[in-house]
Every structure is written in structure tokens, then in C-alpha cells.
Design a protein around this motif. Structure first.
Motif, PDB file in Angstrom:
ATOM      1  N   ALA A 208       0.989  -1.151  -0.091  1.00 56.22           N
ATOM      2  CA  ALA A 208       0.014  -0.004  -0.040  1.00 56.22           C
ATOM      3  C   ALA A 208       0.947   1.182   0.072  1.00 56.22           C
ATOM      4  CB  ALA A 208      -0.910  -0.180   0.998  1.00 56.22           C
TER       5      ALA A 208
ATOM      6  N   ILE B  78       2.203   1.872  -3.370  1.00 64.17           N
ATOM      7  CA  ILE B  78       1.057   2.283  -4.548  1.00 64.17           C
ATOM      8  C   ILE B  78       0.717   3.730  -4.138  1.00 64.17           C
ATOM      9  CG2 ILE B  78      -1.356   2.123  -5.041  1.00 64.17           C
ATOM     10  CD1 ILE B  78      -0.739  -1.058  -4.708  1.00 64.17           C
ATOM     11  N   ALA B  79       0.429   4.212  -2.705  1.00 60.02           N
ATOM     12  CA  ALA B  79       0.140   5.507  -2.390  1.00 60.02           C
ATOM     13  C   ALA B  79       0.999   5.839  -1.093  1.00 60.02           C
ATOM     14  CB  ALA B  79      -1.304   5.444  -1.819  1.00 60.02           C
ATOM     15  N   PRO B  80       2.206   6.553  -1.367  1.00 67.59           N
ATOM     16  CA  PRO B  80       3.216   6.838  -0.294  1.00 67.59           C
ATOM     17  C   PRO B  80       2.447   7.791   0.814  1.00 67.59           C
ATOM     18  CG  PRO B  80       4.217   7.132  -2.174  1.00 67.59           C
ATOM     19  CD  PRO B  80       2.607   6.640  -2.565  1.00 67.59           C
ATOM     20  N   ARG B  81       1.309   8.711   0.423  1.00 69.14           N
ATOM     21  CA  ARG B  81       0.839   9.559   1.410  1.00 69.14           C
ATOM     22  C   ARG B  81      -0.076   8.691   2.427  1.00 69.14           C
ATOM     23  NH1 ARG B  81      -2.194  13.855  -2.594  1.00 69.14           N
ATOM     24  NH2 ARG B  81      -0.198  14.462  -3.542  1.00 69.14           N
ATOM     25  N   LEU B  82      -0.091   7.443   2.275  1.00 71.45           N
ATOM     26  CA  LEU B  82      -0.752   6.626   3.470  1.00 71.45           C
ATOM     27  C   LEU B  82       0.088   5.997   4.200  1.00 71.45           C
ATOM     28  CD1 LEU B  82      -3.215   4.263   1.112  1.00 71.45           C
ATOM     29  CD2 LEU B  82      -3.743   6.406   2.434  1.00 71.45           C
TER      30      LEU B  82
END
Length: 47
Positions: free
Chosen positions: A19, A22-26
Motif C-alpha cells: 500500500a 502504491i500510495a506513499p501518502r498513506l
């Protein structure tokens, strides 16, 4: 059926790592969720 706590923690870490790719902001949310889950499993006595 017995599921090892080590297996659960490994799966959580793997899913979290994917995850983050895929989405480093998470990152903050994934780390926080991981720490909460591992802490809860330890307090319950499964680990």
C-alpha cells in the motif's frame, strides 16, 4: 484452525508495504494501524 500471530503480523506488514508503494501518502496511517494492531494482539495474549 490455528493462525500463528507471526503469520498475521507478516501479512499485515506485506500488505502495508504494498500500500505504501502504491500510495506513499498513506504511510502515517499504515504505520499507526500496524502499531495499534500489533499492540492489541500483544495485550490480548495472542503473541
Amino acid at each position: 484452525m490455528y493462525i500463528s500471530p507471526t503469520l498475521v503480523e507478516g501479512l499485515i506488514a506485506l500488505i502495508g508495504g504494498i500500500a505504501i508503494l502504491i500510495a506513499p501518502r498513506l504511510l502515517n496511517y499504515i504505520v499507526a494501524a500496524y502499531l495499534i494492531i500489533v499492540g492489541a494482539v500483544t495485550l490480548i495474549g495472542l503473541a
